[in-house]
Design a protein around this motif. Structure first.
Motif, PDB file in Angstrom:
ATOM      1  N   ALA A   1      42.199  41.885  37.567  1.00  0.00           N
ATOM      2  CA  ALA A   1      43.694  41.808  38.210  1.00  0.00           C
ATOM      3  C   ALA A   1      44.776  42.686  37.415  1.00  0.00           C
ATOM      4  O   ALA A   1      45.982  42.361  37.308  1.00  0.00           O
ATOM      5  CB  ALA A   1      44.193  40.342  38.035  1.00  0.00           C
TER       6      ALA A   1
ATOM      7  N   GLY B   1      44.828  39.724  42.789  1.00  0.00           N
ATOM      8  CA  GLY B   1      43.615  39.537  42.264  1.00  0.00           C
ATOM      9  C   GLY B   1      43.478  38.444  41.172  1.00  0.00           C
ATOM     10  O   GLY B   1      44.683  38.108  40.623  1.00  0.00           O
TER      11      GLY B   1
ATOM     12  N   ILE C   1      37.920  35.490  41.466  1.00  0.00           N
ATOM     13  CA  ILE C   1      37.871  36.189  42.773  1.00  0.00           C
ATOM     14  C   ILE C   1      36.535  36.379  43.272  1.00  0.00           C
ATOM     15  O   ILE C   1      36.197  36.752  44.621  1.00  0.00           O
ATOM     16  CB  ILE C   1      38.730  37.470  43.071  1.00  0.00           C
ATOM     17  CG1 ILE C   1      39.191  37.891  44.500  1.00  0.00           C
ATOM     18  CG2 ILE C   1      38.416  38.499  42.362  1.00  0.00           C
ATOM     19  CD1 ILE C   1      40.212  38.839  44.468  1.00  0.00           C
TER      20      ILE C   1
ATOM     21  N   ARG D   1      33.137  42.607  47.226  1.00  0.00           N
ATOM     22  CA  ARG D   1      34.459  43.196  47.203  1.00  0.00           C
ATOM     23  C   ARG D   1      34.363  44.705  47.276  1.00  0.00           C
ATOM     24  O   ARG D   1      35.580  45.220  47.310  1.00  0.00           O
ATOM     25  CB  ARG D   1      34.965  42.534  45.924  1.00  0.00           C
ATOM     26  CG  ARG D   1      35.390  40.945  46.276  1.00  0.00           C
ATOM     27  CD  ARG D   1      35.814  40.307  44.894  1.00  0.00           C
ATOM     28  NE  ARG D   1      34.747  40.387  43.943  1.00  0.00           N
ATOM     29  CZ  ARG D   1      34.954  40.573  42.782  1.00  0.00           C
ATOM     30  NH1 ARG D   1      36.188  41.229  42.295  1.00  0.00           N
ATOM     31  NH2 ARG D   1      33.965  40.518  41.679  1.00  0.00           N
TER      32      ARG D   1
ATOM     33  N   ASP E   1      41.408  37.073  47.749  1.00  0.00           N
ATOM     34  CA  ASP E   1      40.181  36.528  48.460  1.00  0.00           C
ATOM     35  C   ASP E   1      40.465  35.685  49.810  1.00  0.00           C
ATOM     36  O   ASP E   1      39.437  35.654  50.445  1.00  0.00           O
ATOM     37  CB  ASP E   1      39.405  35.472  47.486  1.00  0.00           C
ATOM     38  CG  ASP E   1      40.371  34.560  46.595  1.00  0.00           C
ATOM     39  OD1 ASP E   1      41.532  34.767  46.520  1.00  0.00           O
ATOM     40  OD2 ASP E   1      40.010  33.336  46.436  1.00  0.00           O
TER      41      ASP E   1
ATOM     42  N   ASP F   1      44.569  43.244  45.814  1.00  0.00           N
ATOM     43  CA  ASP F   1      43.918  43.857  44.550  1.00  0.00           C
ATOM     44  C   ASP F   1      42.607  42.745  44.545  1.00  0.00           C
ATOM     45  O   ASP F   1      42.666  41.632  44.487  1.00  0.00           O
ATOM     46  CB  ASP F   1      44.710  43.186  43.318  1.00  0.00           C
ATOM     47  CG  ASP F   1      44.164  43.343  41.805  1.00  0.00           C
ATOM     48  OD1 ASP F   1      42.813  43.820  41.958  1.00  0.00           O
ATOM     49  OD2 ASP F   1      44.742  43.047  40.879  1.00  0.00           O
ATOM     50  N   LEU F   2      41.368  43.471  44.565  1.00  0.00           N
ATOM     51  CA  LEU F   2      39.992  42.774  44.654  1.00  0.00           C
ATOM     52  C   LEU F   2      39.251  42.713  43.379  1.00  0.00           C
ATOM     53  O   LEU F   2      37.942  42.112  43.307  1.00  0.00           O
ATOM     54  CB  LEU F   2      39.006  43.241  45.635  1.00  0.00           C
ATOM     55  CG  LEU F   2      39.717  43.277  47.172  1.00  0.00           C
ATOM     56  CD1 LEU F   2      38.644  43.961  48.140  1.00  0.00           C
ATOM     57  CD2 LEU F   2      39.935  42.038  47.450  1.00  0.00           C
TER      58      LEU F   2
END
Length: 251
Positions: free
Chosen positions: A43, A87, A91, A133, A64, A38-39
């Motif tokens: 989130a 995430g 991040i 990202r 990250d 999850d970037l």
């Protein structure tokens, strides 16, 4: 191993719902060893998989840290049978790191490391804004899913993402991509016009046209989020439509 990011430069197209359902199909239906990266700073897919809103404010051991040169962070073991690299709200601190950017863009080192993780498939949820990202998963991917909704802003965002993917393909040789039309309102004249354009423009890449249906949102918006085809409130045709889309992506 397959790395499948869901990427586009426009928000509000359902990236997180698509990512969640793809991961659930991989783990529950195809019985694959599955992880989610999850970037997105919101989130949302992390909160869905963990059932815990506080994960958004856990700033250590997150996704990250996959961008570092040391050992990878330990993933969360979720009750869905899906591992999660979560995430969080900070991040974006990696977005302007020139060293990380060079490792992503100039070499395959980070991609090669990720592909050695012990999974059959990794789904990557991404932020809508262009940046590291957003771009990095295009350099890692086996296959990219580019979602769009039938409006002009989304179509422009999708076209920009395709252009970015073509740049990444200079390093990430052989990467494939597909697109999906999401949140379609069948009664909308403008949607019908946009659908016609997408069918013509992306004839080979368009693999699904998914309607704007209440059960899709409801399936993930409850105490125990479920895939669309698992949710009791989903009609049979809707369940089949979403499961067919996921299987096409994961094939």
């Amino acid at each position: 191993m397959k790395i499948i990011p869901v990427v586009t430069q426009k928000g509000g197209v359902g990236k997180t719902t698509l990512s969640f359902n793809l991961a659930k199909a991989a783990a529950d239906v195809l019985k694959l060893r599955t992880a989610v990266i999850d970037l997105d700073g919101q989130a949302n897919v992390s909160m869905s998989l963990m059932g815990d809103e506080s994960i958004k404010h856990c700033y250590t051991n997150g996704a990250d840290e996959l961008f570092g040169t040391g050992a990878f962070p330990e993933p969360h073991k979720t009750t869905h049978g899906i591992d999660l690299f979560h995430g969080h709200a900070q991040i974006d601190r990696i977005d302007h790191d020139d060293e990380i950017n060079d490792r992503v863009v100039l070499t395959t080192e980070l991609r090669d490391r990720l592909r050695k993780l012990p999974y059959d498939v990794i789904i990557v949820d991404t932020p809508p804004a262009i940046g590291l990202r957003h771009m990095a998963p295009l350099y890692w991917a086996s296959k990219v899913v580019i979602p769009m909704i039938p409006d002009s802003d989304s179509l422009i965002g999708a076209a920009d993402t395709v252009a970015a993917l073509k740049i990444a393909a200079n390093v990430n040789k052989g990467v494939k991509w597909v697109t999906v039309l999401n949140k379609i309102k069948k009664s909308s004249k403008s949607h019908k016009e946009a659908i016609t354009f997408v069918r013509d423009e992306y004839r080979k890449e368009l693999i699904a046209e998914l309607g704007d249906r209440v059960p899709v949102a409801d399936s993930r918006d409850n105490d125990m989020p479920q895939a669309v085809w698992q949710y009791r409130g989903s009609p049979g045709a809707l369940r089949a439509e979403w499961l067919d889309f996921c299987k096409k992506v994961l094939a």
